[in-house]
Every structure is written in structure tokens, then in C-alpha cells.
Design an enzyme around this catalytic site. Structure first.
Site, PDB file in Angstrom:
ATOM      1  N   ARG A 233      43.033  38.357  36.843  1.00 57.28           N
ATOM      2  CA  ARG A 233      42.329  37.494  37.794  1.00 57.28           C
ATOM      3  C   ARG A 233      41.054  38.216  38.191  1.00 57.28           C
ATOM      4  O   ARG A 233      41.038  39.455  38.272  1.00 57.28           O
ATOM      5  CB  ARG A 233      43.176  37.282  39.073  1.00 57.28           C
ATOM      6  CG  ARG A 233      44.334  36.340  38.913  1.00 57.28           C
ATOM      7  CD  ARG A 233      43.870  34.874  38.817  1.00 57.28           C
ATOM      8  NE  ARG A 233      44.974  33.940  38.760  1.00 57.28           N
ATOM      9  CZ  ARG A 233      45.500  33.442  37.638  1.00 57.28           C
ATOM     10  NH1 ARG A 233      45.011  33.801  36.463  1.00 57.28           N
ATOM     11  NH2 ARG A 233      46.489  32.563  37.680  1.00 57.28           N
ATOM     12  N   GLU A 262      35.114  31.531  39.984  1.00 60.25           N
ATOM     13  CA  GLU A 262      35.049  30.648  38.803  1.00 60.25           C
ATOM     14  C   GLU A 262      34.775  29.207  39.231  1.00 60.25           C
ATOM     15  O   GLU A 262      35.280  28.783  40.275  1.00 60.25           O
ATOM     16  CB  GLU A 262      36.377  30.737  38.043  1.00 60.25           C
ATOM     17  CG  GLU A 262      36.612  32.120  37.507  1.00 60.25           C
ATOM     18  CD  GLU A 262      37.992  32.271  36.862  1.00 60.25           C
ATOM     19  OE1 GLU A 262      38.694  31.260  36.642  1.00 60.25           O
ATOM     20  OE2 GLU A 262      38.363  33.414  36.579  1.00 60.25           O
ATOM     21  N   HIS A 280      37.593  31.739  31.064  1.00 54.42           N
ATOM     22  CA  HIS A 280      39.022  31.665  31.442  1.00 54.42           C
ATOM     23  C   HIS A 280      39.827  30.809  30.454  1.00 54.42           C
ATOM     24  O   HIS A 280      40.392  29.774  30.829  1.00 54.42           O
ATOM     25  CB  HIS A 280      39.179  31.132  32.873  1.00 54.42           C
ATOM     26  CG  HIS A 280      40.497  31.521  33.484  1.00 54.42           C
ATOM     27  ND1 HIS A 280      40.688  31.663  34.838  1.00 54.42           N
ATOM     28  CD2 HIS A 280      41.703  31.791  32.917  1.00 54.42           C
ATOM     29  CE1 HIS A 280      41.943  32.003  35.080  1.00 54.42           C
ATOM     30  NE2 HIS A 280      42.579  32.080  33.930  1.00 54.42           N
TER      31      HIS A 280
HETATM   32  O1  A2R Z   1      53.853  47.336  39.621  1.00 51.17           O
HETATM   33  P1  A2R Z   1      55.044  46.917  38.812  1.00 51.17           P
HETATM   34  O2  A2R Z   1      55.777  48.101  38.237  1.00 51.17           O
HETATM   35  O3  A2R Z   1      55.904  45.913  39.504  1.00 51.17           O
HETATM   36  O4  A2R Z   1      54.426  46.166  37.531  1.00 51.17           O
HETATM   37  C1  A2R Z   1      53.825  44.884  37.607  1.00 51.17           C
HETATM   38  C2  A2R Z   1      52.306  44.992  37.628  1.00 51.17           C
HETATM   39  N1  A2R Z   1      51.747  45.076  38.987  1.00 51.17           N
HETATM   40  C3  A2R Z   1      50.957  46.071  39.412  1.00 51.17           C
HETATM   41  N2  A2R Z   1      50.494  47.162  38.786  1.00 51.17           N
HETATM   42  C4  A2R Z   1      49.716  48.008  39.511  1.00 51.17           C
HETATM   43  N3  A2R Z   1      49.394  47.814  40.792  1.00 51.17           N
HETATM   44  C5  A2R Z   1      49.836  46.728  41.470  1.00 51.17           C
HETATM   45  N4  A2R Z   1      49.502  46.548  42.754  1.00 51.17           N
HETATM   46  C6  A2R Z   1      50.670  45.797  40.770  1.00 51.17           C
HETATM   47  N5  A2R Z   1      51.276  44.642  41.102  1.00 51.17           N
HETATM   48  C7  A2R Z   1      51.932  44.208  40.005  1.00 51.17           C
HETATM   49  O5  A2R Z   1      51.846  43.786  36.988  1.00 51.17           O
HETATM   50  C8  A2R Z   1      54.084  44.148  36.297  1.00 51.17           C
HETATM   51  O6  A2R Z   1      54.272  45.029  35.243  1.00 51.17           O
HETATM   52  C9  A2R Z   1      52.824  43.355  36.044  1.00 51.17           C
HETATM   53  C10 A2R Z   1      53.003  41.855  36.206  1.00 51.17           C
HETATM   54  O7  A2R Z   1      53.934  41.418  35.262  1.00 51.17           O
HETATM   55  P2  A2R Z   1      54.659  40.004  35.361  1.00 51.17           P
HETATM   56  O8  A2R Z   1      55.094  39.749  36.749  1.00 51.17           O
HETATM   57  O9  A2R Z   1      55.671  39.950  34.265  1.00 51.17           O
HETATM   58  O10 A2R Z   1      53.496  38.959  35.105  1.00 51.17           O
HETATM   59  P3  A2R Z   1      52.994  38.316  33.725  1.00 51.17           P
HETATM   60  O11 A2R Z   1      53.816  37.144  33.380  1.00 51.17           O
HETATM   61  O12 A2R Z   1      52.821  39.387  32.715  1.00 51.17           O
HETATM   62  O13 A2R Z   1      51.570  37.774  34.188  1.00 51.17           O
HETATM   63  C11 A2R Z   1      50.598  38.652  34.738  1.00 51.17           C
HETATM   64  C12 A2R Z   1      49.357  37.937  35.234  1.00 51.17           C
HETATM   65  C13 A2R Z   1      49.543  36.652  36.014  1.00 51.17           C
HETATM   66  O14 A2R Z   1      50.002  36.836  37.315  1.00 51.17           O
HETATM   67  C14 A2R Z   1      48.159  36.053  35.974  1.00 51.17           C
HETATM   68  O15 A2R Z   1      47.362  36.574  37.014  1.00 51.17           O
HETATM   69  C15 A2R Z   1      47.619  36.548  34.654  1.00 51.17           C
HETATM   70  O16 A2R Z   1      48.572  37.510  34.165  1.00 51.17           O
HETATM   71  O17 A2R Z   1      47.535  35.472  33.749  1.00 51.17           O
END
Ligand code: A2R
Length: 321
Positions: A233, A262, A280
Site C-alpha cells: 500500500r 491514488e 495499482h
Molecule cells: O509481522 P508478522 O510476523 O505478523 O508478518 C506479517 C507482516 N507484517 C509486518 N511486517 C513488518 N512490520 C509490520 N508492522 C507488519 N505488519 C504485518 O506482513 C505478514 O507476514 C505479512 C502480511 O501477510 P498476510 O497477512 O498473509 O497478508 P497477504 O495476504 O500476504 O497480503 C499482504 C498485503 C495486503 O494486506 C495488501 O495490502 C497487499 O498485500 O495487497
């Protein structure tokens, strides 16, 4: 028995509209000339909402006139367009469309990475401008010998990493927690990973928790040979700091699919010849957008058939009563 009444906030793909029209009484918010009087009349009957980023942010302003709302089905895996805290407070389930887009976004990310390093769009423009007739296209940077750091090794991040394995590069990741089931190098700090890598691929969720995660210090640590790819994002990257870093040569280049405001993209980025800018489109194939749309409809259908939501977000977990 009368069909449940559903509100669609902004136009969605035909696959969603057709499925919802069949199963529910569907109201189209964007077609209402006087939204306030429409919501005060129909709002109390609305039990489900289908929404997307096209609508903007779904917050208390829209929750308020919908007192009997049970579920918000949001298009896209990122759901920073829905105030999930407000939804949770009101006992409303929020669903998103995870997994069905992993491969599409990962494919596009690799395309964007190669396009940025090897200057594929610039080379295309070079040929079309007739410049090849006068001289060869200048030699480019390379993916060879690079170490790639994935910021956010989630569902999509892992699909990106699997593809990178085929490109014979070193792979590292940063997140808030180490993942025991992967062999990639873990960096507990983002600065540490930026120092060790010369590519950063950003694929975390958006929202307050990740706002400006990529800031001037991270870009400085990435260094003058460094490349930033953002498919997460716009809010995750401090866009002004990125512009400064690209101007001053603090980093080499960037490939971006997402922006702060955007579809408006800063003119300073547009004027830079050494960056690759996409509008995007990471999940934007007919195949994948249809799958995402189908999941928006299926979440609502499953809910009103009493089967529970298919893909509730973590902030509004479903517990069968
Ligand atoms: O931090 P962790 O260990 O929970 O790993 C999550 C990571 N994450 C972060 N990493 C660093 N700093 C942060 N503050 C933080 N918050 C979250 O992002 C996790 O590995 C990853 C998100 O993975 P998923 O929840 O499986 O999301 P997905 O389906 O891969 O989609 C990611 C994003 C969407 O939310 C849209 O914004 C974009 O891709 O299309």
C-alpha cells in the site's frame, strides 16, 4: 421469506452484481442522488454490505445509518478501507478476499522487479522513439548476485519468495515474528535487513501499523545500489522520503504499483526516467479479479445461509453461536 437486503457502496464487477442480485435484494448506493434520505429510509433494513476501495473508507459515517448490519464483505486482501475497530465494536463481521490473488500479485511483483532492474519499459520507449537506429540501449543493472529482502513474508510474500528461488538469489525477510517453517534469513529489524540487502520488496498490509515503515533511514540503509519494490500500500512508504532518495541517488531505483493518494501520483515520480510506475494492477487480471469478486459474493451468501463467513479478518473473528 423475503430476501436479505444488501448495500453495494460502489460499482463492482458483473460477477458480483449478478450473484448478489440473484441471492439478495441489492441496493446500489452510488446510484442514489440523495444518499442521506436513502440511508435513513433503507438503512435499517440493510443486513450486509459489499464494498471496495473504490468507495473510499467505510467508517462510522456509514455504520451509523445501518443499525442492523451483520457483515461487510470487502473486495481485496487489504482491508484498510474498512474501519475494523468500529465494525468489531458493533459486532459486525468483516471479510476480505485473501489467497485467490497470491499468485497473480507474486507474478506481477517479479515482472516489476525485472522491469525496474533491466529497464524494460524504458527500453520499449527507446525503440519506439527510433533511438535504437542511432545507438544501442545503455547497459542496465542486474538481478544477478543480489540479496532480496521481503518486508512481510505472509501469503503473498511467500509466493514471491518461491518465485525468487527460481532466480537464484539470496532471500531474506523481515516481519514482527520469525517463522520457524521457512529457511530464508530472518532479520528482526528492518534497518538490519535493508543494510544487508540491495532489493526490498514491500508486501505488508497497509493501515496505521505499517504507516511509513519504509522511511528515510531505511532507504539510506538500502544504499546507492538499492532497489525498492512496493506492491503493498502507498501508506507503507514515506513517499516524500522516497522521492528525495531517488533524486539524490541514495537508492538506485524503485518499482511502484501503489501510491499515497491514488490515482494521483506525484509529478516528481512521473518525471523520473529511472523508476517504473504501475497503476495499482498487481491483482488486475480478469481471471483473478473474477475470483476475488466471487469470494465477495460467496462470503455474503455463506453468511446468510447460516454457514458463517468464509474469510473473516482477524479483527472480527467468527465464533459459531
Ligand atoms: O509481522 P508478522 O510476523 O505478523 O508478518 C506479517 C507482516 N507484517 C509486518 N511486517 C513488518 N512490520 C509490520 N508492522 C507488519 N505488519 C504485518 O506482513 C505478514 O507476514 C505479512 C502480511 O501477510 P498476510 O497477512 O498473509 O497478508 P497477504 O495476504 O500476504 O497480503 C499482504 C498485503 C495486503 O494486506 C495488501 O495490502 C497487499 O498485500 O495487497
Amino acid at each position: 421469506m423475503s430476501k436479505p437486503e444488501i448495500l453495494m457502496t460502489a460499482p463492482m464487477m458483473p460477477v458480483v452484481i449478478e450473484a448478489l442480485d440473484k441471492a439478495f435484494t441489492l441496493h446500489r448506493l452510488w446510484e442514489q442522488a440523495d444518499r442521506a434520505s436513502f440511508l435513513s429510509e433503507v438503512g435499517p433494513r440493510i443486513r450486509g454490505v459489499a464494498t471496495s476501495t473504490l468507495f473510499g473508507r467505510m467508517d462510522a459515517n456509514l455504520f451509523e445509518p445501518l443499525p442492523n448490519l451483520e457483515i461487510v464483505s470487502s473486495f481485496g486482501v487489504g482491508y484498510d478501507n474498512v474501519d475494523v475497530t468500529e465494525a468489531a465494536k458493533r459486532g459486525v463481521i468483516v471479510t476480505n478476499t485473501p489467497d485467490v490473488l497470491n499468485d497473480e500479485v507474486a507474478d506481477l511483483t517479479l515482472g516489476l522487479l525485472l522491469a525496474t532492474l533491466r529497464k524494460i519499459p524504458q527500453a520499449d520507449r527507446y525503440l519506439r522513439d527510433g533511438k535504437w537506429l542511432k545507438a544501442s540501449f545503455p547497459l542496465s543493472a542486474t538481478l544477478r548476485t543480489r540479496k532480496v529482502g521481503i518486508v512481510g513474508l505472509g501469503r503473498i510474500g511467500k509466493a514471491i519468495a518461491r518465485r525468487l528461488e527460481g532466480f537464484d538469489v539470496s532471500i531474506a525477510y523481515h516481519g514482527r515474528t520469525r517463522q520457524e517453517d521457512v529457511s530464508y534469513t530472518y532479520y528482526p529489524t528492518l534497518i538490519g535487513m535493508a543494510e544487508a540487502c540491495d532489493v526490498l520488496i514491500v508486501i505488508t498490509p497497509g493501515g496505521a501499523g505499517t504507516r511509513h515503515l519504509i522511511n528515510a533511514d531505511v532507504l539510506k540503509a538500502l544504499g546507492p545500489n538499492g532497489v525498492l519494490i512496493n506492491v503493498a500500500r502507498g501508506s507503507v512508504v514515506d513517499e516524500q522520503a522516497l522521492i528525495e532518495a531517488l533524486k539524490s541517488g541514495t537508492i538506485l531505483s524503485a518499482g511502484l504499483d501503489v501510491y499515497d493518494d491514488e490515482p494521483r501520483v506525484p509529478q516528481e515520480l512521473i518525471d523520473m526516467e529511472h523508476v517504473v510506475l504501475l497503476p495499482h494492477i498487481a491483482s488486475g487480471s480478469v481471471h483473478t479479479r473474477n475470483a476475488m469478486g466471487q469470494l465477495v459474493a460467496d462470503n455474503l451468501i455463506a453468511w446468510f445461509e447460516g454457514k458463517g463467513p468464509l474469510t473473516p479478518v482477524t479483527e472480527t473473528p467468527y465464533t459459531k453461536t
